[in-house]
Motif scaffolding. Structure first.
Motif, PDB file in Angstrom:
ATOM      1  N   MET A 143       0.869  -1.241  -0.243  1.00  0.00           N
ATOM      2  CA  MET A 143       0.043  -0.208  -0.093  1.00  0.00           C
ATOM      3  C   MET A 143       0.764   1.180  -0.187  1.00  0.00           C
ATOM      4  N   ARG A 146       2.541   1.713  -3.537  1.00  0.00           N
ATOM      5  CA  ARG A 146       1.514   2.068  -4.456  1.00  0.00           C
ATOM      6  C   ARG A 146       0.899   3.315  -4.320  1.00  0.00           C
ATOM      7  N   PHE A 147       0.550   3.772  -3.205  1.00  0.00           N
ATOM      8  CA  PHE A 147      -0.407   4.992  -2.812  1.00  0.00           C
ATOM      9  C   PHE A 147       0.645   5.967  -1.854  1.00  0.00           C
ATOM     10  N   GLU A 149       4.027   8.708  -1.281  1.00  0.00           N
ATOM     11  CA  GLU A 149       4.480   9.344  -2.348  1.00  0.00           C
ATOM     12  C   GLU A 149       5.915   9.350  -2.176  1.00  0.00           C
ATOM     13  N   PRO A 164       0.836   6.884   2.945  1.00  0.00           N
ATOM     14  CA  PRO A 164      -0.587   7.742   2.366  1.00  0.00           C
ATOM     15  C   PRO A 164      -1.213   8.469   3.450  1.00  0.00           C
ATOM     16  N   THR A 168      -5.919  10.282   0.874  1.00  0.00           N
ATOM     17  CA  THR A 168      -5.526   9.251  -0.085  1.00  0.00           C
ATOM     18  C   THR A 168      -6.066   7.896   0.144  1.00  0.00           C
ATOM     19  N   LEU A 169      -6.073   7.452   1.160  1.00  0.00           N
ATOM     20  CA  LEU A 169      -6.478   6.208   1.800  1.00  0.00           C
ATOM     21  C   LEU A 169      -8.040   6.105   1.351  1.00  0.00           C
ATOM     22  N   VAL A 172      -8.857   5.040  -2.205  1.00  0.00           N
ATOM     23  CA  VAL A 172      -8.082   3.787  -2.657  1.00  0.00           C
ATOM     24  C   VAL A 172      -9.527   2.968  -3.045  1.00  0.00           C
ATOM     25  N   GLU A 176      -7.805  -2.533  -4.940  1.00  0.00           N
ATOM     26  CA  GLU A 176      -6.556  -2.246  -4.617  1.00  0.00           C
ATOM     27  C   GLU A 176      -6.033  -2.901  -3.269  1.00  0.00           C
ATOM     28  N   TRP A 177      -6.904  -2.673  -2.319  1.00  0.00           N
ATOM     29  CA  TRP A 177      -6.729  -3.574  -1.096  1.00  0.00           C
ATOM     30  C   TRP A 177      -6.665  -5.057  -1.043  1.00  0.00           C
TER      31      TRP A 177
END
Length: 311
Positions: A143, A146-147, A149, A164, A168-169, A172, A176-177
Motif C-alpha cells: 500500500m 502503491r499509494f 509519495e 499515504p 489518499t486512503l 483507494v 487495490e486493497w
C-alpha cells in the motif's frame, strides 16, 4: 532539492534510537524506513505535510543531530525529543522478576516513544489484525509503495516513501486493497478510521485511558489495535498488547517458564500497573520468546477464487 533544516538535541539520559523506534518499522522492507550510510532515514506524513528525516548513528550518550526536508520538516524537528521518548517517565517502575531486571540493565537507552502521529501507527495496526507477520508487513508495504509519495529532498533518491495520507486512503478502490493482500474486513476498518482521522489525532492530547476508549469506539478497532497504536503514537507505557497471538505466551514463558493466556497475563503483570507495556517491550528487546514448534503458517490470499470448468 528542498532545503534541509537542522536540529541538535542532547537527551538528558542515554538514548538508544534504534531500540526506541524499533517498533515503528513495519518489517524489513518498510518503504518509509531505511538504514544506510551511517544514518537512519524515515519518511513521515505529518500534520504539516510530508517529511524526510535523517538521524546519523551516534553513541547512546551523544547528542542527536537531525536533518529534515519537506513541508513537514519543522514539525518533525520540533517534536523530535517527544517522539524519541523525552517525556517517558519510568519513575515507579520497579522490576520484580529477574528477567525484567536483566532486560532493563541491558537496555538502559530504551524509551517509550510518543510520535504524536496516530494514523501512522493505527492504519498499519489494522492491516496487521489477525494475520501472520509476513502477511501484515507485505500488505502495508504494497500500500505504501502503491499509494505513498516519494519522500522530500534526498529521500526520493534513496527510494524512501511517505505513507499515504487519510485523504489518499479514502480514495483507494476496494480491489487495490485485495491486490495488496488486505481482506475486505480490514480495509473497511481502515476506511472507518480515516473518515474520523481528525478526531483520532486528538488522542495525543487526551489521558491514556480516554484515548484508548476513543480508538476502540471505531468499529473494528479492538483492544489489541488500540494498544499497538497507544504505545507508539501516544507514549502509553501501560498499553500492553492483550489479544496478541504471541505476547501473553512469550511473557509468561519468560517470567514463569510456562506460557499463559491473556487472563494469566493480567495476573502476572499486576505488580507493574501503569508500566505493563514497559515489561512487554523490554522482554522483546532481550529476545524473550518461548520455543516455537511446528511450521510457520503459510500466507493467505484474499483475492476471489476463480473456478475453472474441467475440459
Amino acid at each position: 532539492m528542498d532545503t534541509a533544516r537542522h536540529r541538535v538535541w542532547r537527551p538528558l539520559a542515554p538514548l538508544d534510537v534504534g531500540a526506541t523506534w524499533g517498533t515503528l518499522r513495519r518489517g524489513a522492507g518498510d518503504p518509509a524506513w531505511q538504514v544506510g550510510g551511517g544514518a537512519l532515514w524515515r519518511g513521515l506524513c505529518t500534520p504539516q505535510g510530508p517529511a524526510t528525516l535523517r538521524l546519523p548513528r551516534r553513541p547512546a550518550d551523544a547528542p542527536v543531530a537531525a536533518r529534515a526536508w519537506g513541508p513537514g520538516a519543522e514539525w518533525v524537528l520540533e517534536h523530535l525529543p517527544r517522539m524519541l521518548g523525552e517525556e517517558d517517565e519510568p519513575d515507579g517502575f520497579v522490576p520484580v522478576h529477574e528477567p525484567v531486571v536483566q532486560a532493563l540493565r541491558r537496555h538502559p537507552g530504551w524509551r517509550v516513544p510518543r510520535t504524536g502521529l496516530v494514523l501512522e501507527s493505527l492504519v498499519p495496526a489494522v492491516v496487521e489484525q489477525k494475520v501472520t507477520g509476513q502477511e501484515a508487513f507485505s500488505g502495508w508495504r504494497r500500500m505504501v509503495q502503491r499509494f505513498g509519495e516519494p519522500a522530500p529532498g534526498p529521500g526520493a533518491g534513496l527510494g524512501l516513501r511517505v505513507p499515504p495520507s487519510a485523504d489518499t486512503l479514502l480514495a483507494v478502490p476496494s480491489w487495490e486493497w485485495l491486490r495488496a493482500g488486505v481482506s475486505p474486513q480490514r480495509a473497511d476498518t481502515v476506511l472507518r478510521v480515516v473518515r474520523v482521522a481528525a478526531r483520532l489525532e486528538e488522542c495525543v492530547a487526551l489521558p491514556h485511558a480516554t484515548a484508548r476508549a476513543r480508538l476502540t469506539a471505531v468499529p473494528g478497532v479492538g483492544v489489541w489495535t488500540a494498544a499497538e497504536t497507544a504505545h507508539r503514537a501516544l507514549g502509553d507505557p501501560d498499553a500492553v498488547s492483550f489479544g496478541d497471538y504471541h505476547v501473553a505466551a512469550n511473557i509468561g514463558w519468560a517470567l514463569t517458564g510456562r506460557p499463559v493466556d491473556d487472563h494469566g497475563l493480567v495476573e502476572l503483570l499486576l505488580p507493574y500497573a501503569g508500566h505493563r507495556y514497559r515489561v512487554q517491550r523490554l522482554l522483546e528487546l532481550s529476545g524473550a520468546m518461548r520455543p516455537r514448534r511446528g511450521q510457520r503458517m503459510a500466507p493467505r490470499t484474499h483475492l476471489p477464487v476463480t473456478r475453472h470448468r474441467s475440459r
